[in-house]
Design a protein around this motif. Structure first.
Motif, PDB file in Angstrom:
ATOM      1  N   ALA A  29       0.896  -0.851   0.991  1.00 32.81           N
ATOM      2  CA  ALA A  29       0.134   0.162   0.091  1.00 32.81           C
ATOM      3  C   ALA A  29       0.953   1.093  -0.270  1.00 32.81           C
ATOM      4  O   ALA A  29       0.209   2.133  -0.452  1.00 32.81           O
ATOM      5  N   SER A  30       2.478   1.182   0.601  1.00 36.20           N
ATOM      6  CA  SER A  30       2.560   1.765   0.328  1.00 36.20           C
ATOM      7  C   SER A  30       4.629   1.881  -0.882  1.00 36.20           C
ATOM      8  O   SER A  30       4.943   1.145  -0.611  1.00 36.20           O
ATOM      9  N   PRO A  31       3.948   3.044  -1.441  1.00 34.48           N
ATOM     10  CA  PRO A  31       5.809   2.837  -2.805  1.00 34.48           C
ATOM     11  C   PRO A  31       6.642   2.655  -2.115  1.00 34.48           C
ATOM     12  O   PRO A  31       7.571   1.628  -2.648  1.00 34.48           O
ATOM     13  N   ALA A  35       9.182  -0.368  -2.469  1.00 31.30           N
ATOM     14  CA  ALA A  35      10.781  -0.064  -3.426  1.00 31.30           C
ATOM     15  C   ALA A  35      11.877  -0.441  -2.451  1.00 31.30           C
ATOM     16  O   ALA A  35      12.709  -1.427  -2.047  1.00 31.30           O
ATOM     17  N   ALA A  36      11.448  -0.681  -0.896  1.00 36.01           N
ATOM     18  CA  ALA A  36      12.605  -0.779   0.053  1.00 36.01           C
ATOM     19  C   ALA A  36      13.082  -2.290  -0.029  1.00 36.01           C
ATOM     20  O   ALA A  36      14.039  -2.698   0.132  1.00 36.01           O
ATOM     21  N   VAL A  37      11.568  -3.357   0.096  1.00 32.06           N
ATOM     22  CA  VAL A  37      11.755  -4.359  -0.107  1.00 32.06           C
ATOM     23  C   VAL A  37      12.761  -4.911  -0.960  1.00 32.06           C
ATOM     24  O   VAL A  37      13.488  -6.317  -0.768  1.00 32.06           O
ATOM     25  N   VAL A  38      12.025  -4.604  -1.939  1.00 30.15           N
ATOM     26  CA  VAL A  38      12.775  -5.120  -3.324  1.00 30.15           C
ATOM     27  C   VAL A  38      14.611  -4.298  -3.760  1.00 30.15           C
ATOM     28  O   VAL A  38      15.087  -5.816  -3.975  1.00 30.15           O
ATOM     29  N   ALA A  39      14.907  -3.503  -3.369  1.00 27.73           N
ATOM     30  CA  ALA A  39      15.845  -3.168  -3.333  1.00 27.73           C
ATOM     31  C   ALA A  39      16.580  -4.107  -2.239  1.00 27.73           C
ATOM     32  O   ALA A  39      18.132  -4.410  -2.387  1.00 27.73           O
ATOM     33  N   GLU A 228      10.483   9.387   5.079  1.00 28.11           N
ATOM     34  CA  GLU A 228      10.619   9.996   3.724  1.00 28.11           C
ATOM     35  C   GLU A 228      11.969  11.530   3.235  1.00 28.11           C
ATOM     36  O   GLU A 228      12.161  12.185   4.777  1.00 28.11           O
ATOM     37  N   ALA A 229      12.071  11.541   2.301  1.00 29.41           N
ATOM     38  CA  ALA A 229      13.250  12.379   2.118  1.00 29.41           C
ATOM     39  C   ALA A 229      15.353  11.476   2.368  1.00 29.41           C
ATOM     40  O   ALA A 229      16.102  12.538   2.044  1.00 29.41           O
ATOM     41  N   HIS A 230      14.598  10.331   3.725  1.00 25.06           N
ATOM     42  CA  HIS A 230      16.189   9.843   3.666  1.00 25.06           C
ATOM     43  C   HIS A 230      16.342   8.840   2.456  1.00 25.06           C
ATOM     44  O   HIS A 230      15.418   8.258   1.940  1.00 25.06           O
ATOM     45  N   ALA A 231      18.072   8.754   2.497  1.00 24.26           N
ATOM     46  CA  ALA A 231      17.603   7.696   0.817  1.00 24.26           C
ATOM     47  C   ALA A 231      18.008   6.263   1.296  1.00 24.26           C
ATOM     48  O   ALA A 231      18.510   6.624   2.888  1.00 24.26           O
TER      49      ALA A 231
END
Length: 288
Positions: A29-31, A35-39, A228-231
């Motif tokens: 539900a959260s992009p 993204a974090a899981v895939v990365a 948000e805004a953190h790499a």
């Protein structure tokens, strides 16, 4: 898979031991969470020596470009339409890691005709050559997963570890299950506010999914997600979570690929894409 442009000796070596591929879709539900899981999973798998293709159905600020620290320019759809070769649409992130932006292709496939679907299938098959893992960062619409992600052999949900997150996760699971119909899904718990409550949260989600949807949920561990805004950074906590996720992904059933263009063709066929092609298609000799 066998690459017919390789020398004969390399081809024979591959035929003796056919490679295998695991195709997994990751949704949330959260992009930021998907993204974090895939990365994390992709970087951990490549660190273990596996070749990984990431197909990203998100774009712009929500794309995989930032967490994988690369720049993208083209989309799978442009390759399918002949504007650029698939080699230019794909981005080589590292020696074993390739990113294929596919947001526009995933959206177009929902309404594409047979010819455009066949063109997408051909280009995805070219992109996936040599990959042992294909991780599809899925965009869920009102009709569930895209045709690309719908055929994955396993769907993994990134669910935030608090009450509201569990509700969102269950609603997403219900939405996706209506079109995929899998008997079992994976779940990664993200943004845990209380690590001690993790076991109870997972158990609660598993119970509700079993009672209401009659599906199983495999525990793929947990992962912190940057604010948000953190790499995205491979911290010790991320590394631990990534290792557990990769362990589970390695247990996902793989398909043998003794002939060219197999794994993703099987994925696309399940989604009703390659089944539209006739015997004269360039893919007609490919095995699933």
């Amino acid at each position: 898979m066998v690459n017919w442009h390789d020398d004969q000796a390399a081809g024979l070596r591959r035929l003796v031991k056919a490679p295998k591929r695991r195709v997994i879709a990751v949704a949330s539900a959260s992009p930021a969470d998907s993204a974090a899981v895939v990365a994390a999973a992709a970087l951990e798998l490549t660190a273990r020596g596996a070749r990984v293709l990431v197909i990203d159905e998100h774009e712009g600020a929500h794309s995989m470009a930032a967490p994988l620290q690369c720049a993208t320019r083209y989309d799978l759809l442009q390759a399918a339409r002949g504007d650029v070769p698939i080699a230019r649409a794909s981005v080589r992130v590292a020696e074993l890691l390739t990113l294929l932006p596919a947001a526009r292709a995933a959206a177009a496939l929902r309404h594409a005709d047979a010819a455009e679907r066949a063109a997408v299938a051909r280009n995805v098959e070219l992109a996936e050559q040599g990959a042992e893992f294909v991780l599809i960062r899925a965009m869920a619409g009102v009709d569930g997963l895209s045709p690309l992600a719908r055929g994955a052999s396993r769907v993994v949900l990134a669910v935030q570890g608090h009450a509201a997150g569990l509700t969102d996760g269950y609603l997403l699971l219900k939405q996706l299950h209506a079109t995929t119909g899998h008997a079992r899904y994976g779940v990664v718990m993200t943004r845990l506010r209380d690590a001690a409550a993790r076991a109870a949260l997972i158990a609660n989600l598993q119970r509700v999914a079993g009672e209401r949807l009659e599906v199983g949920l495999a525990d793929f561990g947990s992962l912190p997600v940057p604010r948000e805004a953190h790499a995205f950074a491979f911290t010790a906590a991320v590394a631990h979570g990534a290792a557990l996720i990769a362990d589970e992904l390695e247990r996902v059933e793989a398909c043998a690929l003794p002939r060219p263009a197999g794994g993703m063709r099987q994925l696309l066929a399940r989604a009703g894409i390659t089944g539209l092609m006739n015997s004269r298609s360039p893919l007609s000799g490919a095995a699933g």
